[in-house]
Write a protein that holds these residues in place. Structure first.
Motif, mmCIF file in Angstrom:
data_model
loop_
_atom_site.group_PDB
_atom_site.id
_atom_site.type_symbol
_atom_site.label_atom_id
_atom_site.label_comp_id
_atom_site.label_asym_id
_atom_site.label_seq_id
_atom_site.Cartn_x
_atom_site.Cartn_y
_atom_site.Cartn_z
ATOM 1 N N SER A 1 0.820 -1.220 0.000
ATOM 2 C CA SER A 1 0.000 0.000 0.000
ATOM 3 C C SER A 1 0.852 1.268 0.000
ATOM 4 C CB SER A 1 -0.941 0.009 1.201
ATOM 5 O OG SER A 1 -0.167 -0.147 2.378
ATOM 6 N N LEU A 2 2.072 1.158 0.501
ATOM 7 C CA LEU A 2 2.954 2.354 0.522
ATOM 8 C C LEU A 2 3.803 2.462 -0.746
ATOM 9 C CD1 LEU A 2 4.311 2.189 4.187
ATOM 10 C CD2 LEU A 2 2.585 3.745 3.309
ATOM 11 N N SER A 3 3.646 1.495 -1.627
ATOM 12 C CA SER A 3 4.551 1.439 -2.783
ATOM 13 C C SER A 3 4.134 2.310 -3.963
ATOM 14 C CB SER A 3 4.682 -0.005 -3.275
ATOM 15 O OG SER A 3 5.210 -0.783 -2.253
ATOM 16 N N PHE A 4 3.045 3.073 -3.821
ATOM 17 C CA PHE A 4 2.623 3.965 -4.909
ATOM 18 C C PHE A 4 2.857 5.414 -4.505
ATOM 19 C CE2 PHE A 4 0.067 0.126 -5.098
ATOM 20 C CZ PHE A 4 0.336 -0.303 -6.391
ATOM 21 N N VAL A 5 3.341 6.198 -5.412
ATOM 22 C CA VAL A 5 3.580 7.648 -5.258
ATOM 23 C C VAL A 5 4.634 7.959 -4.189
ATOM 24 C CG1 VAL A 5 2.568 9.937 -4.891
ATOM 25 C CG2 VAL A 5 1.227 8.131 -6.018
ATOM 26 N N LEU A 6 4.456 7.401 -2.988
ATOM 27 C CA LEU A 6 5.379 7.714 -1.887
ATOM 28 C C LEU A 6 6.857 7.472 -2.231
ATOM 29 C CD1 LEU A 6 5.164 8.798 1.000
ATOM 30 C CD2 LEU A 6 5.173 6.441 1.813
ATOM 31 N N PRO A 7 7.173 6.369 -2.895
ATOM 32 C CA PRO A 7 8.596 6.151 -3.228
ATOM 33 C C PRO A 7 9.213 7.263 -4.069
ATOM 34 C CG PRO A 7 7.381 4.149 -3.535
ATOM 35 C CD PRO A 7 6.370 5.197 -3.263
ATOM 36 N N VAL A 8 8.356 8.004 -4.814
ATOM 37 C CA VAL A 8 8.904 9.114 -5.619
ATOM 38 C C VAL A 8 9.581 10.112 -4.690
ATOM 39 C CG1 VAL A 8 8.326 11.000 -7.182
ATOM 40 C CG2 VAL A 8 7.167 8.807 -7.399
ATOM 41 N N VAL A 9 8.906 10.371 -3.558
ATOM 42 C CA VAL A 9 9.482 11.334 -2.602
ATOM 43 C C VAL A 9 10.573 10.656 -1.786
ATOM 44 C CG1 VAL A 9 8.966 12.838 -0.666
ATOM 45 C CG2 VAL A 9 7.266 12.517 -2.471
ATOM 46 N N VAL A 10 10.221 9.509 -1.202
ATOM 47 C CA VAL A 10 11.170 8.846 -0.289
ATOM 48 C C VAL A 10 12.386 8.325 -1.051
ATOM 49 C CG1 VAL A 10 11.460 6.913 1.296
ATOM 50 C CG2 VAL A 10 9.327 8.191 1.273
ATOM 51 N N GLY A 11 12.104 7.659 -2.157
ATOM 52 C CA GLY A 11 13.179 7.000 -2.889
ATOM 53 C C GLY A 11 14.056 7.961 -3.646
ATOM 54 N N VAL A 12 13.455 8.898 -4.340
ATOM 55 C CA VAL A 12 14.251 9.739 -5.247
ATOM 56 C C VAL A 12 14.737 11.016 -4.562
ATOM 57 C CG1 VAL A 12 14.270 10.940 -7.453
ATOM 58 C CG2 VAL A 12 12.995 8.825 -7.223
ATOM 59 N N LEU A 13 13.791 11.783 -4.027
ATOM 60 C CA LEU A 13 14.202 13.090 -3.476
ATOM 61 C C LEU A 13 15.100 12.938 -2.255
ATOM 62 C CD1 LEU A 13 10.984 15.244 -3.885
ATOM 63 C CD2 LEU A 13 12.960 15.064 -5.350
ATOM 64 N N PHE A 14 14.703 12.027 -1.332
ATOM 65 C CA PHE A 14 15.540 11.833 -0.137
ATOM 66 C C PHE A 14 16.914 11.304 -0.515
ATOM 67 C CE2 PHE A 14 12.153 11.397 3.454
ATOM 68 C CZ PHE A 14 11.737 12.681 3.166
ATOM 69 N N THR A 15 16.941 10.385 -1.446
ATOM 70 C CA THR A 15 18.235 9.808 -1.850
ATOM 71 C C THR A 15 19.127 10.873 -2.479
ATOM 72 O OG1 THR A 15 17.087 7.737 -2.258
ATOM 73 C CG2 THR A 15 19.289 7.937 -3.165
ATOM 74 N N LEU A 16 18.511 11.669 -3.358
ATOM 75 C CA LEU A 16 19.285 12.763 -3.985
ATOM 76 C C LEU A 16 19.827 13.703 -2.929
ATOM 77 C CD1 LEU A 16 17.333 13.921 -7.156
ATOM 78 C CD2 LEU A 16 19.756 13.407 -6.998
ATOM 79 N N LEU A 17 18.944 14.041 -1.992
ATOM 80 C CA LEU A 17 19.340 15.000 -0.958
ATOM 81 C C LEU A 17 20.460 14.447 -0.099
ATOM 82 C CD1 LEU A 17 18.448 17.796 0.089
ATOM 83 C CD2 LEU A 17 17.172 16.591 1.850
ATOM 84 N N HIS A 18 20.281 13.214 0.386
ATOM 85 C CA HIS A 18 21.365 12.767 1.269
ATOM 86 C C HIS A 18 22.610 12.315 0.512
ATOM 87 C CE1 HIS A 18 19.837 8.431 2.094
ATOM 88 N NE2 HIS A 18 20.907 8.340 1.384
ATOM 89 N N ALA A 19 22.486 12.055 -0.786
ATOM 90 C CA ALA A 19 23.715 11.841 -1.575
ATOM 91 C C ALA A 19 24.549 13.121 -1.576
ATOM 92 C CB ALA A 19 23.353 11.451 -3.000
ATOM 93 N N LEU A 20 23.873 14.236 -1.769
ATOM 94 C CA LEU A 20 24.578 15.537 -1.777
ATOM 95 C C LEU A 20 25.135 15.855 -0.390
ATOM 96 C CD1 LEU A 20 22.211 17.789 -3.904
ATOM 97 C CD2 LEU A 20 24.555 17.208 -4.421
ATOM 98 N N VAL A 21 24.298 15.649 0.625
ATOM 99 C CA VAL A 21 24.714 16.023 1.980
ATOM 100 C C VAL A 21 25.885 15.168 2.442
ATOM 101 C CG1 VAL A 21 23.973 16.072 4.396
ATOM 102 C CG2 VAL A 21 22.460 16.928 2.633
ATOM 103 N N GLN A 22 25.801 13.847 2.250
ATOM 104 C CA GLN A 22 26.880 12.979 2.727
ATOM 105 C C GLN A 22 28.176 13.221 1.968
ATOM 106 O OE1 GLN A 22 26.690 11.511 5.501
ATOM 107 N NE2 GLN A 22 24.568 12.185 5.556
#
Lengths: 163, 279
Positions: B227-248
């Motif tokens: 149930s969490l696998s729609f739409v939410l991964p766009v934010v969690v998977g992509v934006l968060f990953t991009l952000l913490h890739a830059l931060v780390q």
């Protein structure tokens, strides 16, 4: 080991990072940096050349300015010299004119003096002649007072008593 | 203009059709069922003691190790392609790709120069290498590449640094680089200077591990429930990953540059008379 830490895998990761660092250095970092340095050197050279040309232009400008200043000074000196020579010539002419004038005046004075002397001498001579003529006439007419006769003669033959 | 609009409409329709087809395929194929509980998935994400992968048949390693090798191979292949096809065509007025490469190299080079003015040649290279590794390695989890564990289960390859061994290796290697800078700048006395920061390798390692692991855990949690696998991964998977890739990337490279600059700075001895005066 806690957290499943495995030293063999840590060493493998080290090796992996070392290979990555070496590979990236040879393939990417070094050539890109070399190119960037080359471009920087190129633009620095351009800047240096521009600065050299600017300095040359400044020097040329300074030289031209010095030449202009020198020409101005020469012009000023020539003008001053010309003015001086003109003043000198004018003074000379003035002096000459004054000398001529003095000479003319002196000559005129001398001539006037000569004329006056000549006229005076002629007047004296005429007076003497008149006096001599009058004396002769008086001497020739008897019965008249010689002095009255003289006066009559002197007044153009009119009797001085009739006036 | 009309053609462009028509193309856009056709493109959108194609994407929607593909999405619908994939959804239908997923529903028809059904799920093989869960092989592990959420607790098990979380525990394995931290410890990697169950789902291990064979490294060329030599040894069973964590999936992070395979990810690290894959990232390195991909980076080296990309670098080789750039070296052969792009770099020889570099011009004084750069194009987009050239600008990107120059910015990447210039960013880490300038970071090294500004933080370590005395000694920065190797530091610039190390920062570039480790920065690229962390950034691309963190984004790597977005690809969702699959591998097969020694137990025969499929597994999605995680970010390399979500493995504690990779984080420890990166942190300790950074510390070794700092120590090498201290030795190069101040000789044997420099080692003492660097050893004062004895907690640095631990803090660096676990900072990386914690940051990457938290991202991994959140992603695991989200994907565990359908149930969490729609739409939410766009934010969690992509934006968060991009952000913490830059931060780390920024945090580790900046810390390494700062400490390297600090310990490699030549120490200035005060004259004895001045010291006596001060005393």
């Amino acid at each position: 080991m806690p957290l499943n830490i495995d030293f063999q895998q840590i060493l493998l990761h080290w090796m992996n990072l070392a290979i990555l660092t070496g590979g990236l250095y040879v393939l990417l970092y070094k050539p890109v940096k070399q190119f960037m340095d080359k471009r920087e050197a190129h633009y620095q050279e351009l800047e240096r050349q521009a600065a050299g040309k600017l300095a040359q232009a400044e020097q040329l400008k300074a030289e031209r300015q010095a030449q202009l200043d020198q020409a101005g000074e020469e012009i000023r000196q020539a003008r001053a010299k010309a003015q001086q020579s003109a003043q000198q010539a004018a003074q000379e002419q003035l002096d000459q004119a004054q000398a001529q004038a003095q000479h003319i005046v002196a000559k005129a004075q001398a001539e006037a003096e000569q004329s006056r002397e000549r006229i005076r001498r002629e007047s004296q001579r005429e007076l003497r002649e008149l006096a001599a003529q009058a004396a002769k006439r008086l001497a020739a007419r008897p019965g008249t007072d010689p002095f009255d006769q003289f006066l009559d003669l002197a007044e153009g033959g009119k009797s001085h008593e009739s006036r | 203009m009309k053609q462009r609009k028509l193309g856009l409409v056709f493109g959108l329709a194609a994407v929607l059709l593909l999405a619908a087809a994939l959804l239908a395929a997923a529903l028809l194929a059904g799920s093989p069922g869960r092989t592990e509980s959420v607790q098990g998935a979380m525990r394995d994400a931290v410890l990697h003691d169950v789902n291990q992968i064979s490294l060329f048949g030599l040894k069973a390693v964590t999936p992070g190790m395979i990810s690290a090798l894959t990232v390195t191979a991909a980076l080296l292949i990309a670098a080789a392609c750039l070296r052969v096809f792009v770099i020889p065509k570099f011009r004084y007025t750069p194009g987009r790709l050239q600008l990107l490469l120059e910015e990447a190299v210039g960013l880490f080079d300038n970071m090294a120069r500004s933080n370590s003015p005395h000694r920065n040649r190797f530091l610039g290279l190390y920062l570039f290498s480790v920065g690229t590794y962390i950034f691309i390695g963190t984004l790597f989890e977005l690809l969702g590449l699959q591998a097969v564990t020694v137990a025969g289960h499929p597994i999605t390859l995680p970010a390399p640094l979500s493995d504690v061994n990779a984080a420890i290796a990166t942190g300790t290697l950074s510390y070794l680089v700092i120590v090498s800078g201290a030795v190069a700048g101040n000789g044997p006395k420099g080692v003492l200077k660097a050893l004062k920061e004895f907690s640095l390798p631990i803090s660096m390692s676990f900072r990386l591990f914690g940051a990457l692991l938290s991202g991994l855990l959140v992603t695991e949690l989200v994907y565990y429930y359908v149930s969490l696998s729609f739409v939410l991964p766009v934010v969690v998977g992509v934006l968060f990953t991009l952000l913490h890739a830059l931060v780390q990337t920024y945090v580790l490279t900046m810390l390494t540059a700062l400490y390297y600059g600090e310990v490699s700075e030549p120490s200035h001895k005060e004259p004895k008379k001045l010291q006596a005066k001060k005393a």
